[in-house]
Motif scaffolding. Structure first.
Motif, mmCIF file in Angstrom:
data_model
loop_
_atom_site.group_PDB
_atom_site.id
_atom_site.type_symbol
_atom_site.label_atom_id
_atom_site.label_comp_id
_atom_site.label_asym_id
_atom_site.label_seq_id
_atom_site.Cartn_x
_atom_site.Cartn_y
_atom_site.Cartn_z
ATOM 1 N N SER A 145 39.434 -5.567 -8.350
ATOM 2 C CA SER A 145 40.173 -6.261 -9.406
ATOM 3 C C SER A 145 41.567 -5.684 -9.592
ATOM 4 N N SER A 168 30.671 -7.428 -20.619
ATOM 5 C CA SER A 168 30.590 -6.103 -20.012
ATOM 6 C C SER A 168 31.851 -5.810 -19.211
ATOM 7 N N LEU A 169 32.054 -4.540 -18.916
ATOM 8 C CA LEU A 169 33.205 -4.140 -18.108
ATOM 9 C C LEU A 169 33.123 -4.754 -16.722
ATOM 10 N N LEU A 170 31.920 -4.832 -16.152
ATOM 11 C CA LEU A 170 31.731 -5.458 -14.832
ATOM 12 C C LEU A 170 32.149 -6.922 -14.876
ATOM 13 N N GLN A 171 31.789 -7.646 -15.946
ATOM 14 C CA GLN A 171 32.170 -9.057 -16.054
ATOM 15 C C GLN A 171 33.681 -9.204 -16.180
ATOM 16 N N GLU A 172 34.324 -8.273 -16.855
ATOM 17 C CA GLU A 172 35.794 -8.300 -16.955
ATOM 18 C C GLU A 172 36.436 -8.140 -15.579
ATOM 19 N N TYR A 173 35.863 -7.255 -14.766
ATOM 20 C CA TYR A 173 36.379 -7.054 -13.409
ATOM 21 C C TYR A 173 36.227 -8.330 -12.579
ATOM 22 N N GLY A 194 35.618 -3.001 -9.740
ATOM 23 C CA GLY A 194 36.823 -2.644 -10.491
ATOM 24 C C GLY A 194 38.008 -2.365 -9.591
ATOM 25 N N LYS A 250 29.874 -1.201 -10.149
ATOM 26 C CA LYS A 250 30.874 -1.467 -11.191
ATOM 27 C C LYS A 250 32.243 -0.927 -10.785
ATOM 28 N N HIS A 251 32.275 0.265 -10.228
ATOM 29 C CA HIS A 251 33.546 0.878 -9.834
ATOM 30 C C HIS A 251 34.128 0.217 -8.584
ATOM 31 N N SER A 295 38.717 -10.891 -13.594
ATOM 32 C CA SER A 295 40.039 -10.533 -13.075
ATOM 33 C C SER A 295 40.185 -10.941 -11.615
#
Length: 445
Positions: free
Chosen positions: A373, A404-409, A370, A366-367, A412
């Motif tokens: 992105s 999820s935050l991962l999907q947002e990344y 990110g 995830k990081h 992006s």
């Protein structure tokens, strides 16, 4: 001599007594006065005033004695040797609420110094009277009595058992359900002091339903109350697997993990201690803590604290890791995650990050995504390289939950490329498509 003149003599005597006890009570608040008061024989002068006909004088005399006894063991012993305790116990049962609070304060001040002085309080029959005070209408009387009982129980198992035998535990559990925060704190502290000595004493606290009521107060906004609640649960859980499981069954996880982020350092310390006392018993209990995110939360807590506040958390990680190789690996991964996250957030050279897209565990991936992105929208060369290296293709293969935050990344990253590039990417792209990558201007984020 007229009747008025005769009565004036008595009025002056009463005023003098009031002035004396008030002044002694005031002087006793300052340590530099204690030795002088003691040498002047203050104890023998206060003793008869405990039975004075004027209630205000009785109460103030008791308050002065409490302050003196609270100062050191010698003065507390002087109270015992002066045969003052029987008078206090008698008055504790008979007098008004103000005197009861003052008398309970004296008993607490005497009992706190040593097991011998606490035993003297037990021997003069104070426990039964203090327990009766736990049922008093006035919350201040209940608080003073609970405080005295806790100070007696904290010394050893024998004194704690005496407090239990007097019937204090069920009433202390009722006290933690009262609305007054101060009473809740002192009652929880007393239950902690009773529970700490042996599994049998802890079981007496459990048998009257204390765990459920304590667990409900873990998220109380009052930090001092949380300290005592967490301490009491720790003292119960430390003795055996069965007791630890009873604490866990009160659904303290994952709620207790929020206390590891509390602004109060001692709430953090006591929460870490509670988790440690549960984790030490079995691999299964440690695994439960790992599954609820406890190891990661404790690791973060250790990083945010200083000094001995960190010790229970460090010990907890040791207990968890000692149970099995899998649990040891969970501790290692958790401890390294924070460091890796910090490194990733500072890395802007994307070719060095790209291998993590293929090998990183989900909590690290995830990081990594990110960071891509953040960098790709501002670096055209990096965007081109990301396509030719297969990075963009790999990102499309990552499974992320909707919203999820991962999907947002991922979204992006995809917004940095034309839609057809994202949709129809392949390992080899035509020069025309790559030129489009070079010339495409991503939308401003």
């Amino acid at each position: 001599m007229s009747q008025r003149q005769v009565l004036q003599v008595f009025e002056q005597y009463q005023k003098a007594r009031i002035q004396f006890v008030q002044m002694v009570a005031e002087l006793a608040t300052r340590p530099q006065n204690i030795e002088t008061l003691q040498n002047a024989g203050v104890m023998s002068l206060l003793r008869p005033l405990l039975l004075d006909v004027v209630p205000t004088i009785q109460q103030t005399a008791a308050l002065a004695l409490g302050r003196l006894a609270n100062y050191n063991g010698d003065l507390a012993e002087a109270v015992v040797k002066g045969d003052i305790l029987p008078q206090l116990v008698y008055s504790l049962a008979e007098q008004n609420r103000f005197y009861k609070k003052a008398a309970a304060f004296v008993l607490r001040a005497v009992g706190k110094h040593s097991p011998q002085l606490a035993q003297a309080i037990v021997d003069c029959g104070a426990l039964d009277t203090l327990v009766i005070c736990l049922e008093d209408f006035d919350p201040g009387v209940k608080e003073a009595a609970a405080w005295a009982l806790g100070y007696i129980a904290r010394h050893n198992a024998e004194l704690s058992q005496a407090v239990v035998d007097a019937g204090a535990v069920p009433l202390l559990v009722l006290c933690i359900q009262e609305p007054e925060i101060a009473l809740k704190r002192i009652a929880a502290s007393a239950l902690s002091d009773i529970s700490k000595h042996s599994p049998e004493l802890a079981q007496t606290v459990v048998d009257v339903g204390a765990i459920a009521h304590l667990a409900q107060m873990i998220l109380n906004p009052d930090s001092k109350l949380k300290r005592q609640v967490l301490s009491a649960l720790s003292q119960i859980a430390k003795h055996s697997v069965d007791l630890a499981e009873m604490v866990v069954e009160a659904e303290i996880f994952p709620v207790v993990l929020t206390c590891l982020k509390d602004k109060d350092d001692y709430v953090k310390k006591n929460a870490s201690t509670l988790i440690r006392e549960i984790a030490k018993h079995t691999p299964e209990l440690s695994q439960l803590i790992v599954n609820t995110g406890g190891v990661a939360a404790v690791t973060d807590c250790i990083g945010s604290c200083k000094g001995n506040i960190r010790l229970p958390g460090i010990m907890m990680l040791g207990y968890v890791a000692a149970h099995s190789e899998n649990l040891a690996m969970a501790v290692i991964v958790s401890k390294s995650k924070k460091a890796i996250k910090s490194i990733l957030q500072k890395c802007t050279y994307l070719p060095a990050l790209e291998p993590f897209l293929y090998d990183a565990p989900p909590n690290i991936l995830k990081h990594v995504v990110g960071q891509f992105s953040k960098v790709l929208p501002h670096d055209s060369k990096a965007r081109r390289l990301f396509v030719t290296s297969g990075g963009l293709k790999k990102v499309q293969e990552i499974k992320a939950g909707p919203g999820s935050l991962l999907q947002e990344y991922i979204n992006s990253i995809n917004s940095c490329y034309p839609e057809e590039i994202v949709r129809y990417y392949s390992p080899g792209y035509s020069d025309a498509l790559l030129q489009r990558v070079d010339s495409y201007q991503p939308l401003a984020n």
